[in-house]
Design an enzyme around this catalytic site. Structure first.
Site, PDB file in Angstrom:
ATOM      1  N   SER A   1       0.850  -1.180   0.000  1.00  0.00           N
ATOM      2  CA  SER A   1       0.000   0.000   0.000  1.00  0.00           C
ATOM      3  C   SER A   1       0.883   1.225   0.000  1.00  0.00           C
ATOM      4  O   SER A   1       2.087   1.135   0.234  1.00  0.00           O
ATOM      5  CB  SER A   1      -0.901   0.010   1.233  1.00  0.00           C
ATOM      6  N   LYS A   2       0.253   2.341  -0.261  1.00  0.00           N
ATOM      7  CA  LYS A   2       0.984   3.600  -0.302  1.00  0.00           C
ATOM      8  C   LYS A   2       1.793   3.785   0.991  1.00  0.00           C
ATOM      9  O   LYS A   2       2.918   4.234   0.983  1.00  0.00           O
ATOM     10  CB  LYS A   2      -0.041   4.737  -0.460  1.00  0.00           C
TER      11      LYS A   2
END
Ligand code: GLU
Length: 533
Positions: free
Chosen positions: A293-294
């Site tokens: 994920s970011k």
């Protein structure tokens, strides 16, 4: 968009071939997987991003698989923007996705900017379509209006949590009489529309990678299909669009598996044949087993581009996140990947994102570039402002192409990203170089012997008639021997004098590119610096 967690698969997935297709009365037979695998002719696939944030390498990998299937078998690749979650829509997100595709060199046949026969390709422009089909589901008894307030739903969920039950809608509004529904609608009461999941029985999801997964209907939730703002949820919108857009294969993240039985039920309710589902494995963050994920450093295409990655390296790397050519081949062009691509070689195990490996691919592809291509691609990184990572602003732009090409040829072997170029090559472009005079003194040397070596080198080099690397090397080796210095000792002082650093490309080639004038001037400056110590 809420994703269901309560409806765990009832059975472990088994190979599709062990499961003869079940004949369900109100639906076309399940797609014959074996047949669909070999006859993908005219495949239509789509990438359907929600513009709620930045698409990172995981999302683009899934898009790449979709693209590859249609480019392998022929067919169309479609981009559709799933923007029904208007509260979370991020400005610029659609452009960023399209730009990412363009940078990677992946084209699309239909989409928000190019249009196409099945548009519009923004879901917010398709409201009327969803409303029409929602009415159809209500009329056939497969969906119903729900007037429960968010407060009531929260109370229900809280009580379920207290009882240790999975949170889901208690079907409070499922059996309202039609008169009551009509009265509440005309009184202007807000409502959502929910799927009426059968109380009993099972729902079979056929996944191209996992075979048939069977879900017990009693574990499924009456999910919202249409929100109170009149916009559909993902469950309804994507499905209607996939059907109307004639999508044959749905590649999507495996997190959608728990929702897939709901989708199958909706297909059945409409009497439509579901597409072939390909729930692709997650891309996992490098260290742990978590989904990338970011927050865990997942990069967008814009990030990778700005960091000096080549699209061919990113494509090659992404293709191997879940797909394999064979057990040993790593380096593959997009064309080779396209020719070899098949769903059969997509695995189900999560693929780990490994930036070191991506860097390795990038270094490899940088080394393959012709001098012209390397220059062309690196110039923007060198010429961008210093504050953005470019060469010092004191260096005049535009750079001389021919000189830059000679510089880059020396660094090409060592470069892992294009963005490293300014730092690596700065001393080729700046007038002055800065370093502490002590750096000139090599291991087991002192200032006097270093000075001697530098003075003699300056004399020797300025007497040379040719300024080619090959003309410098032997005389300089002989000089080291004569001074009773190891070549490494003498060359270190000369290297620091002309580059300001202890690590550089091969010394004599570096001096050849720097030129006689600059090299000799820097040697004299070094001598003066050391004398002043
Ligand atoms: N809009 C969905 C998402 O971004 C797409 C999932 C799908 O491909 O169906 O997660």
């Amino acid at each position: 968009m809420a994703r269901t967690g309560a409806n765990a698969p009832l059975s472990t997935p088994t190979p599709a071939t062990d499961h003869p297709a079940l004949a369900t009365p109100n639906v076309a037979a399940e797609p014959d997987l074996a047949a669909s695998r070999v006859s993908h002719m005219e495949a239509r696939t789509r990438f359907a991003p929600s513009p709620t944030g930045i698409q990172h390498i995981g999302g683009f990998r899934t898009a790449l698989f979709s693209w590859l299937l249609t480019r392998h078998y022929g067919g169309q690749f479609i981009i559709r923007i799933e923007d029904t979650d208007t509260a979370r829509t991020v400005e610029g997100a659609v452009d960023a996705v399209l730009e990412g595709f363009r940078w990677l060199g992946l084209d699309w046949d239909e989409g928000p900017d190019v249009g196409g026969p099945y548009g519009p390709y923004y879901q917010t422009q398709r409201r009327a379509i969803y409303l029409e089909y929602t009415e159809q589901l209500i009329a056939s008894g497969h969906a119903y209006r729900c007037f429960c307030t968010p407060e009531r739903l929260e109370t229900v969920r809280m009580m379920q949590r207290q009882r240790g039950e999975p949170p889901r809608y208690d079907r409070h509004c499922r059996h309202l009489t039609s008169d009551e529904v009509a009265a509440r609608v005309s009184a202007g009461e807000p409502y959502t529309v929910r799927l009426a999941v059968p109380y009993e029985g099972t729902t079979r999801v056929q996944d191209a990678l996992r075979g048939v997964i069977v879900f017990e209907n009693s574990t499924l939730d009456d999910r919202v299909l249409l929100k109170s703002d009149g916009l559909p949820t993902y469950h309804l919108a994507h499905l209607i669009d996939d059907h109307l857009m004639r999508i044959t294969h749905v590649f999507r993240a495996e997190e959608w598996i728990p929702s897939a039985p709901l989708h199958v039920l909706i297909y059945e309710a409409f009497g439509w044949q579901p597409p072939i589902f390909v729930h692709v494995p997650d891309v996992l963050e490098g260290s742990g087993g978590k989904k990338l994920s970011k927050r865990h450093g997942a990069k967008s295409m814009q990030d990778l581009r700005a960091e000096g990655f080549l699209p061919e390296a990113v494509l090659n790397y992404m293709a191997l996140l879940g797909w394999s050519y064979d057990d040993k081949t790593d380096v593959l062009s997009l064309d080779q990947i396209m020719k070899a691509f098949s769903i059969e070689r997509v695995g189900v195990a999560g693929a780990r994102y490994d930036e070191g490996r991506l860097l390795w691919f990038n270094g490899y592809y940088i080394r393959q570039l012709t001098p012209e291509a390397l220059t062309e691609r690196t110039l923007p990184f060198l010429e961008r402002p210093q504050a953005e990572g470019g060469l010092p602003d004191s260096v005049a732009r535009p750079l001389d192409r021919e000189y830059t090409a000679r510089v880059l040829r020396l660094e090409q072997e060592r470069m892992k990203t294009l963005a490293e170029a300014p730092g690596m090559t700065e001393f080729f472009f700046t007038d002055a170089i800065e370093y502490p005079a002590s750096l000139l003194i090599a291991k087991q040397m002192d200032a006097t012997r270093t000075l001697d070596g530098l003075r003699r080198s300056e004399k020797l080099l300025s007497d040379l008639t040719s300024w080619e690397a090959t003309a410098m090397e032997q005389p300089m080796r002989d000089l080291a021997a004569e001074l009773n210095q190891k070549p490494g000792q003498l060359f270190t002082s000369v290297r620091v004098a002309v580059t300001g650093r202890t690590v550089s490309p091969p010394l004599f080639e570096t001096m050849e590119v720097l030129g006689r004038e600059v090299s000799l001037r820097r040697l004299r400056e070094a001598i003066a610096n050391l004398e002043a110590e």
